[in-house]
Write a protein that holds these residues in place. Structure first.
Motif, PDB file in Angstrom:
ATOM      1  N   THR A   1     -20.530 -63.261 -12.828  1.00  0.00           N
ATOM      2  CA  THR A   1     -20.265 -64.355 -13.759  1.00  0.00           C
ATOM      3  C   THR A   1     -21.549 -64.883 -14.370  1.00  0.00           C
ATOM      4  OG1 THR A   1     -18.284 -64.999 -12.550  1.00  0.00           O
ATOM      5  CG2 THR A   1     -19.258 -66.648 -13.988  1.00  0.00           C
ATOM      6  N   GLU A   2     -22.578 -65.022 -13.561  1.00  0.00           N
ATOM      7  CA  GLU A   2     -23.847 -65.533 -14.090  1.00  0.00           C
ATOM      8  C   GLU A   2     -24.457 -64.551 -15.087  1.00  0.00           C
ATOM      9  OE1 GLU A   2     -27.898 -67.723 -12.448  1.00  0.00           O
ATOM     10  OE2 GLU A   2     -26.571 -66.685 -11.053  1.00  0.00           O
ATOM     11  N   GLU A   3     -24.341 -63.266 -14.823  1.00  0.00           N
ATOM     12  CA  GLU A   3     -24.834 -62.262 -15.766  1.00  0.00           C
ATOM     13  C   GLU A   3     -24.159 -62.420 -17.123  1.00  0.00           C
ATOM     14  OE1 GLU A   3     -24.462 -58.275 -14.524  1.00  0.00           O
ATOM     15  OE2 GLU A   3     -25.833 -58.437 -12.836  1.00  0.00           O
ATOM     16  N   ARG A   4     -22.843 -62.573 -17.086  1.00  0.00           N
ATOM     17  CA  ARG A   4     -22.085 -62.669 -18.336  1.00  0.00           C
ATOM     18  C   ARG A   4     -22.453 -63.940 -19.090  1.00  0.00           C
ATOM     19  NH1 ARG A   4     -17.438 -59.351 -18.380  1.00  0.00           N
ATOM     20  NH2 ARG A   4     -16.098 -60.878 -19.370  1.00  0.00           N
ATOM     21  N   ILE A   5     -22.643 -65.026 -18.373  1.00  0.00           N
ATOM     22  CA  ILE A   5     -22.975 -66.288 -19.027  1.00  0.00           C
ATOM     23  C   ILE A   5     -24.330 -66.201 -19.725  1.00  0.00           C
ATOM     24  CG2 ILE A   5     -23.611 -68.692 -18.605  1.00  0.00           C
ATOM     25  CD1 ILE A   5     -21.450 -68.735 -16.417  1.00  0.00           C
TER      26      ILE A   5
END
Length: 385
Positions: A95-99
């Motif tokens: 999720t952090e990568e995508r954000i």
């Protein structure tokens, strides 16, 4: 959603007219400020590599989808931009990568953890505000739980507004966006790779027993005039799957055609890449009534001799179904075929949009050519790509 958008009910029929008569993009990818003062019914975008042809289609797709987060993530994945923000030692979660990959959507690609960034996509000739997408860093706001990296704000031209916490501890496909409003436009997007069989079959099911069937047959007849019928049939998928998957009976639906004078049906794939591309074009076009049809590298797999008839079909169907078309190409043959169809079809507006980068500043700008100007360009062999 890779080659088409999720099925949405078509909007009520409206008087024929352009949904966008101009376009102004600010802060999106390589476009610091790109005004396009005129648009046509059918628009062909040309230009050298790295001037933003695909980015222009992405901006239109964002506008048509009301800034849908699912479309945003899909764009980032298609360009392999997710997962480039960390070193392996940092062990980020997905999720952090995508954000953090959101930075690639904004002009300058600044880190969203420390910079407020915005994108605006609108028509300069309209009183509506257009689409506004903004990401602002959290800056320690108490209203959001721990793990919130920033705030995503989306406002569209009918005033629908969403504000969402970009939280690395929450799945982006879960409750974070569960109140996102559907697009108010009917639209379809086709990438340079085309549709999957499953996506094409879904669109086919939506037009069965309607006049759309005839439009699809007409499109395929551009290459093979003896095509009489088309359908999608189930096919077991076994190749490349584990034995468990193969035994589960997983099925795909493939397009087949009935040829005049031949008793058995033929897989459409056996008739060449061009037939598959025409099928994608026809299915997406007739499914975009009163909306947008957006396609990247439209001439992929199509011989130059069939392209004039392809464009004639697009002009006619777009006018009849009130569709606004946006396509890209690198090909002079495709541009020449577009010009021929645009000059012949006096009832529809054709516009060539040439994206160029200024040598002194590097800023991307647009040069426009209508039907009359295009005739001069092709007659004189003036390079505008």
């Amino acid at each position: 959603m890779t080659a088409q958008e999720e099925a949405t009910p078509p909007p009520p029929a409206s008087a024929p007219g352009l949904l966008l008569d101009s376009l102004h993009i600010q802060g999106f990818r390589g476009f610091r400020d790109l005004p396009i003062p005129r648009l046509g019914r059918v628009n062909l975008v040309v230009g050298q590599n790295n001037v933003g042809k695909t980015a222009l289609l992405e901006a239109l797709r964002l506008y048509a989808s009301n800034g849908s987060p699912s479309v945003i993530w899909e764009m980032l994945e298609a360009r392999s931009e997710i997962g480039l923000n960390f070193t392996p030692s940092q062990n980020p979660n997905e999720t952090e990568e995508r954000i953090l990959a959101l930075r690639y959507l904004f002009y300058g690609r600044n880190d969203i953890r420390s910079n407020t960034q915005s994108i605006e996509i609108k028509s300069d000739n309209s009183e509506t505000e257009g689409l506004l997408i903004e990401v602002a860093p959290n800056n320690g706001q108490k209203d959001y739980v721990d793990g919130t990296i920033g705030i995503l704000k989306i406002q569209n031209d009918v005033g629908i507004y969403g504000q969402y916490a970009l939280n690395k501890n929450l799945p982006l496909n879960g409750s974070l966006f569960n109140d996102m409003r559907e697009s108010s436009y009917s639209y379809r997007y086709v990438s340079s790779r085309g549709m999957s069989n499953r996506e094409a079959a879904t669109l086919w099911d939506s037009i069965v027993m309607t006049s759309g069937e005839d439009e699809v047959i007409s499109a395929l007849s551009v290459i093979a005039q003896n095509v009489r019928r088309i359908n999608f049939v189930e096919q077991h998928i076994t190749r490349g799957l584990s034995s468990a998957w193969a035994q589960s009976g997983l099925r795909d639906r493939i397009p087949v055609v009935k040829i005049e004078g031949v008793d058995s049906v033929l897989p459409l794939g056996s008739m060449g890449e061009g037939m598959g591309r025409l099928l994608d074009i026809a299915l997406a076009l007739v499914s975009s009534a009163n909306g947008f049809f957006i396609i990247d590298e439209i001439d992929t797999g199509l011989h130059y001799t069939v392209q004039p008839d392809m464009w004639r079909l697009i002009f006619a169907v777009a006018r009849r179904l009130n569709v606004q078309v946006f396509a890209t190409t690198h090909s002079w043959d495709c541009m020449e075929a577009f010009t021929k169809a645009a000059v012949e079809d006096t009832a529809s507006d054709g516009m060539l949009i040439s994206l160029r980068r200024r040598r002194d500043t590097g800023v991307i700008h647009a040069v426009l050519f209508d039907e009359e100007e295009l005739g001069i360009v092709t007659d004189e062999q003036i390079e505008v790509r």
